[in-house]
Design a protein around this motif. Structure first.
Motif: not given
Length: 389
Positions: A234-246
């Motif tokens: 249920v918890i996903g996206g940048p709230d679940g894991d930090c995102g970085l370009t590339g």
């Protein structure tokens, strides 16, 4: 990839994966600058985490592009993906913009001046690949991995009550016989979902998308079909894991079926050969295979920062070439100008066509009316055939 009988696996991630959110924002910034000036220079990195977006890097372009405009395109990208969650919301996330002017030391090597042509934006090695496994001349495992997630995303965008969230991943393992794919031995899909859905229901939502995408008779056995194997998502996206370009360069290219030079694509204008030369290498490899000069083709090109001509062009056809590989490498250099300017002008890369590339692969896509995915053209087939005859 070896010939014979073997298993091979590739994975993809959706537009809502945190790294892909970051890629999308970075490429939205590239397009913003190219709309203002086709010769803008952009190297934009994005970090996404719980209700926070940080945009940083180096640019040279119209002064009319303000931090407010950059914030606007970042929010628009997140809104279009579909994030309206407590932990990551297009309207509520804090956006920080830390873009500054491109280094003059780098600029002097890249810019044309006097008798000096445009130089490569960095040193590096870039690869392109094509093969006969799919109509798009892409490796089958990455092709089907992308298409499964694209189908799920289309369903989510079409129905607000689908129960699907933006963040998802896929992984497809195919059985190869005599070097060609014949069926799936396992499929893994993890997808963010509404809190009120149990995992049996999620599995049945996902199943028809997989069965629709895989060729008839290719679906794996039931006990090798994995949907959310860890359970609740249920918890996903940048709230679940930090995102970085590339950070998804293998997803962006060939799923591990061919080499990668190491440089990412998103957030870079076409003066950066990490991007433009990789696109050109795919274009050349695809045309070689479309011309039936090989069943598989890897192209490697290399550059020095500030230097226009490629330092090397290497061809590997895994023994499938109709002509000698050294001869083929020479023909390619006769037919195609692989200088940074030559690539940019031939593929018309100075247009705002990059935001759409950020998810579901940069290669194997359909050529678009405004020139998007121009590197998928097969417009030099006749030239290559004539030179090889």
């Amino acid at each position: 990839m070896p010939r014979g009988n073997f298993l091979f696996t590739s994975e993809s991630v959706s537009e809502g994966h945190p790294d892909k959110v970051s890629d999308r924002i970075s490429d939205a910034v590239v397009d913003l600058y190219l709309r203002g000036d086709p010769l803008s220079r952009v190297a934009c990195e994005t970090l996404t985490t719980t209700n926070r977006i940080v945009v940083a890097g180096e640019v040279r372009g119209p002064e009319s592009i303000t931090k407010e405009k950059i914030e606007e395109v970042a929010r628009d990208a997140v809104k279009d993906i579909g994030y309206e969650q407590d932990g990551f919301h297009w309207k509520n996330a804090e956006v920080e913009v830390h873009l500054h002017q491109q280094s003059s030391d780098i600029a002097q090597g890249v810019d044309a001046s006097g008798n000096k042509d445009e130089g490569a934006g960095d040193q590096g090695i870039m690869f392109g690949y094509a093969c006969t496994e799919t109509p798009s001349l892409m490796p089958a495992p990455i092709h089907y991995s992308h298409e499964i997630l694209r189908s799920l995303a289309d369903a989510r965008h079409a129905d607000a009550n689908s129960g699907l969230g933006p963040d998802s991943k896929s992984q497809v393992t195919l059985q190869y016989e005599n070097g060609m794919p014949v069926g799936a031995t396992s499929v893994v899909v993890s997808t963010q979902h509404a809190e009120d859905l149990d995992q049996d229901r999620v599995r049945e939502i996902v199943r028809p998308h997989v069965e629709k995408i895989l060729p008839d008779g290719w679906m794996c056995q039931e006990d090798e079909f994995y949907v959310n194997p860890t359970g609740r998502f249920v918890i996903g996206g940048p709230d679940g894991d930090c995102g970085l370009t590339g950070r998804k360069i293998i997803v962006d290219t060939y799923g591990g079926a061919a080499p990668h030079g190491g440089g990412a694509f998103s957030g870079k204008d076409p003066s950066k050969v990490d991007r433009s030369a990789a696109y050109a290498a795919r274009w050349v490899a695809k045309n070689v295979v479309a011309a039936e000069l090989a069943q598989k083709c890897v192209i490697q090109v290399s550059y020095a920062i500030g230097v226009a001509k490629p330092l090397s062009v290497y061809v590997d056809t895994a023994g499938t070439a109709a002509i000698d590989e050294d001869t083929l490498a020479g023909i390619i250099q006769e037919v195609v100008d692989l200088s940074p300017r030559g690539i940019r002008e031939r593929l018309e890369l100075s247009r705002p066509i990059y935001e759409r590339t950020a998810a579901y692969g940069h290669f194997g896509r359909e050529l678009e009316a405004d020139g998007g995915f121009s590197w998928e053209k097969t417009d030099i087939v006749d030239d290559l055939k004539a030179a090889a005859s």
